[in-house]
Design a protein around this motif. Sequence first.
Motif, mmCIF file in Angstrom:
data_model
loop_
_atom_site.group_PDB
_atom_site.id
_atom_site.type_symbol
_atom_site.label_atom_id
_atom_site.label_comp_id
_atom_site.label_asym_id
_atom_site.label_seq_id
_atom_site.Cartn_x
_atom_site.Cartn_y
_atom_site.Cartn_z
ATOM 1 N N LEU A 289 -32.051 7.603 -9.492
ATOM 2 C CA LEU A 289 -32.565 6.271 -9.395
ATOM 3 C C LEU A 289 -31.670 5.704 -8.337
ATOM 4 C CD1 LEU A 289 -34.450 3.844 -9.936
ATOM 5 C CD2 LEU A 289 -32.988 3.352 -11.705
ATOM 6 N N ILE A 290 -31.874 4.991 -7.130
ATOM 7 C CA ILE A 290 -31.270 4.675 -6.199
ATOM 8 C C ILE A 290 -31.626 3.118 -6.045
ATOM 9 C CG2 ILE A 290 -30.258 4.218 -3.797
ATOM 10 C CD1 ILE A 290 -31.006 7.299 -3.387
ATOM 11 N N GLU A 291 -30.800 1.966 -6.641
ATOM 12 C CA GLU A 291 -31.356 0.736 -6.575
ATOM 13 C C GLU A 291 -30.868 -0.036 -5.460
ATOM 14 O OE1 GLU A 291 -32.343 -2.988 -9.624
ATOM 15 O OE2 GLU A 291 -31.003 -1.430 -10.304
ATOM 16 N N LEU A 292 -31.623 -0.791 -4.596
ATOM 17 C CA LEU A 292 -31.013 -1.480 -3.488
ATOM 18 C C LEU A 292 -30.976 -3.153 -4.030
ATOM 19 C CD1 LEU A 292 -33.132 0.002 -0.658
ATOM 20 C CD2 LEU A 292 -30.820 0.819 -1.527
ATOM 21 N N GLY A 293 -30.047 -3.430 -3.839
ATOM 22 C CA GLY A 293 -29.626 -4.767 -4.298
ATOM 23 C C GLY A 293 -29.633 -4.802 -5.826
ATOM 24 N N SER A 294 -28.774 -4.126 -6.329
ATOM 25 C CA SER A 294 -28.826 -3.666 -7.865
ATOM 26 C C SER A 294 -28.533 -5.048 -8.639
ATOM 27 C CB SER A 294 -28.051 -2.712 -8.239
ATOM 28 O OG SER A 294 -26.760 -2.993 -7.869
ATOM 29 N N GLY A 295 -27.732 -6.074 -8.345
ATOM 30 C CA GLY A 295 -27.118 -7.035 -8.974
ATOM 31 C C GLY A 295 -26.634 -6.608 -10.181
ATOM 32 N N SER A 296 -27.328 -7.304 -11.490
ATOM 33 C CA SER A 296 -26.673 -7.174 -12.967
ATOM 34 C C SER A 296 -27.369 -5.793 -13.314
ATOM 35 C CB SER A 296 -26.919 -8.155 -13.613
ATOM 36 O OG SER A 296 -28.719 -8.367 -13.707
ATOM 37 N N SER A 297 -28.218 -5.178 -12.442
ATOM 38 C CA SER A 297 -28.896 -3.714 -13.206
ATOM 39 C C SER A 297 -29.550 -4.170 -14.578
ATOM 40 C CB SER A 297 -27.899 -2.904 -13.107
ATOM 41 O OG SER A 297 -27.308 -2.516 -12.003
ATOM 42 N N ASP A 298 -30.163 -5.449 -14.773
ATOM 43 C CA ASP A 298 -30.766 -5.568 -16.081
ATOM 44 C C ASP A 298 -32.195 -5.017 -16.266
ATOM 45 O OD1 ASP A 298 -31.155 -6.968 -18.544
ATOM 46 O OD2 ASP A 298 -32.334 -8.727 -17.338
ATOM 47 N N LYS A 299 -33.019 -5.479 -15.475
ATOM 48 C CA LYS A 299 -34.458 -4.623 -15.478
ATOM 49 C C LYS A 299 -34.323 -3.099 -15.089
ATOM 50 C CE LYS A 299 -36.309 -7.071 -12.209
ATOM 51 N NZ LYS A 299 -35.200 -8.190 -11.799
ATOM 52 N N ASP B 195 -24.144 -3.467 2.578
ATOM 53 C CA ASP B 195 -25.269 -4.062 3.072
ATOM 54 C C ASP B 195 -26.499 -3.270 3.398
ATOM 55 O OD1 ASP B 195 -27.089 -5.859 3.840
ATOM 56 O OD2 ASP B 195 -26.065 -6.615 5.752
ATOM 57 N N PHE B 196 -27.462 -2.765 2.319
ATOM 58 C CA PHE B 196 -28.355 -2.031 2.892
ATOM 59 C C PHE B 196 -29.221 -2.402 3.945
ATOM 60 C CE2 PHE B 196 -29.867 -4.206 -0.848
ATOM 61 C CZ PHE B 196 -30.900 -4.861 -0.471
ATOM 62 N N THR B 197 -29.246 -3.642 4.220
ATOM 63 C CA THR B 197 -30.339 -3.994 5.177
ATOM 64 C C THR B 197 -29.895 -3.650 6.715
ATOM 65 O OG1 THR B 197 -29.212 -6.401 5.364
ATOM 66 C CG2 THR B 197 -31.063 -5.849 3.814
ATOM 67 N N ASP C 90 -39.583 -8.836 11.398
ATOM 68 C CA ASP C 90 -38.815 -7.877 12.156
ATOM 69 C C ASP C 90 -37.969 -7.067 11.345
ATOM 70 O OD1 ASP C 90 -40.414 -8.659 14.272
ATOM 71 O OD2 ASP C 90 -38.767 -9.744 15.414
ATOM 72 N N GLU C 91 -37.120 -7.629 10.458
ATOM 73 C CA GLU C 91 -36.145 -6.937 9.545
ATOM 74 C C GLU C 91 -36.820 -6.092 8.687
ATOM 75 O OE1 GLU C 91 -32.577 -10.608 9.874
ATOM 76 O OE2 GLU C 91 -34.238 -10.747 8.157
ATOM 77 N N ARG C 92 -37.818 -6.734 7.967
ATOM 78 C CA ARG C 92 -38.676 -5.882 7.137
ATOM 79 C C ARG C 92 -39.201 -4.464 7.945
ATOM 80 N NH1 ARG C 92 -41.003 -10.645 5.511
ATOM 81 N NH2 ARG C 92 -42.946 -10.098 6.516
ATOM 82 N N ALA C 93 -39.532 -4.677 9.086
ATOM 83 C CA ALA C 93 -39.956 -3.271 9.820
ATOM 84 C C ALA C 93 -38.850 -2.499 10.002
ATOM 85 C CB ALA C 93 -40.593 -3.969 11.185
ATOM 86 N N PHE D 23 -36.030 -2.350 8.299
ATOM 87 C CA PHE D 23 -35.772 -1.794 6.947
ATOM 88 C C PHE D 23 -36.768 -0.552 6.715
ATOM 89 C CE2 PHE D 23 -36.605 -1.783 2.596
ATOM 90 C CZ PHE D 23 -35.456 -1.266 1.960
ATOM 91 N N LEU D 24 -37.962 -0.903 6.606
ATOM 92 C CA LEU D 24 -38.983 0.119 6.144
ATOM 93 C C LEU D 24 -38.727 1.695 7.025
ATOM 94 C CD1 LEU D 24 -42.023 -2.042 5.669
ATOM 95 C CD2 LEU D 24 -40.746 -0.889 3.956
ATOM 96 N N ARG D 25 -38.445 1.242 8.283
ATOM 97 C CA ARG D 25 -38.473 2.549 9.157
ATOM 98 C C ARG D 25 -37.283 3.173 8.972
ATOM 99 N NH1 ARG D 25 -40.277 -1.197 13.418
ATOM 100 N NH2 ARG D 25 -38.146 -1.211 14.112
ATOM 101 N N SER D 26 -36.162 2.522 8.513
ATOM 102 C CA SER D 26 -34.822 3.153 8.206
ATOM 103 C C SER D 26 -34.953 3.936 6.938
ATOM 104 C CB SER D 26 -33.742 1.989 8.569
ATOM 105 O OG SER D 26 -32.521 2.636 7.925
ATOM 106 N N THR D 27 -35.624 3.135 6.106
ATOM 107 C CA THR D 27 -35.701 3.874 4.604
ATOM 108 C C THR D 27 -36.860 5.062 4.596
ATOM 109 O OG1 THR D 27 -35.566 1.562 3.751
ATOM 110 C CG2 THR D 27 -36.501 3.337 2.470
ATOM 111 N N ARG D 28 -37.531 4.867 5.474
ATOM 112 C CA ARG D 28 -38.542 6.139 5.534
ATOM 113 C C ARG D 28 -37.833 7.126 6.022
ATOM 114 N NH1 ARG D 28 -41.251 9.171 8.997
ATOM 115 N NH2 ARG D 28 -43.365 9.910 8.437
#
Length: 330
Positions: free
Chosen positions: A83-93, A142-144, A171-174, A176-181
């Motif tokens: 499990l890779i969590e991006l922007g994990s913060g407190s990892s509560d959920k 910074d994963f973005t 534009d940043e979402r686009a 991010f999605l291409r990079s993550t893919r």
Amino acid sequence: MSTPADAALTAPTQFRTELRADVTRGLSASPKQLPPRWLYDALGSDLFLKITELPEYYPTRSERAILTQRAAAIADITGARTLIELGSGSSDKTRLLLNALEERHNQITYAPVDISASAMKQAVAALSADYPDLTMTPLVADFTTSLTLPPLPGPRLLAFLGGTFGNLLPDERAVFLRSTRSRLAPGDRILLGVDLVKDPDRLRAAYDDAAGVTAAFNLNVLTMLNRELRADFDPDAFEHVAVWDPHHEWIEMRLRSRREQTVTLDDLGLHVSFASGEYLRTEISSKFRPRRLASELSAAGLHVTNWWTDPDGLYGLALVARDDDLTPPR
């Protein structure tokens, strides 16, 4: 085996370089703006945790409700061993997913990724105590902008929860999605949490609570700039504002100057003038419709394989795969 809480948690050396660049660019722009990532210093992260517990702030409760009901199905569908969590913060959920994955596999790996080193240290320490057999590979980044992951067992599930995807501009979402893919191997999946379009009054209340916690969270970025860049912002000279933009279907968090003023940032040699009533945008939070989300994913070569919402239809979780990935469900 659990990774020690202080291993691999050194903040990136480029932190100050990126902060200086973002602030110089953002405060010289018209209108003025700052990337939301700088809201999350140690105090900002603590304040955000308080925000998630407020009665007005539904996203965290709604997402947790979906995960409570669907975590076992997500583990079964993906068969994920990492499990890779991006922007994990407190990892509560995250614990809901970890529990489900551990029930399916004897040994799993958790790789939290967050820009806040302090939040990461706290989360890893807590998880180390509660999951003594969990292998952890924490990464402060910074994963973005860029992200290099160490070799991790597959299949992998990349979780991007909390609606943080909506904090990125289109534009940043686009990008991010291409990079993550490009990082997805056959069988890997993305678990994407998105806030849905709803009544604007409910949205505004979620970002401008009666207790003023969100206002304190937003204004804290000025204190951070004073500390890190030897600036002389007076937080009392600004006020928090949350605005719904119906055209873009997003909430903007802004700081509004209460008076005409000039701020000096000594480390940058920068003098920034604010007119009375002038805004500094600190965050956008896009709200989605399923069709629009599917369109953005499709443009990046991705598609939704599973879609879940909470009972009130406030929030959505999408399980996402590459278009060319024909790996059958596990």
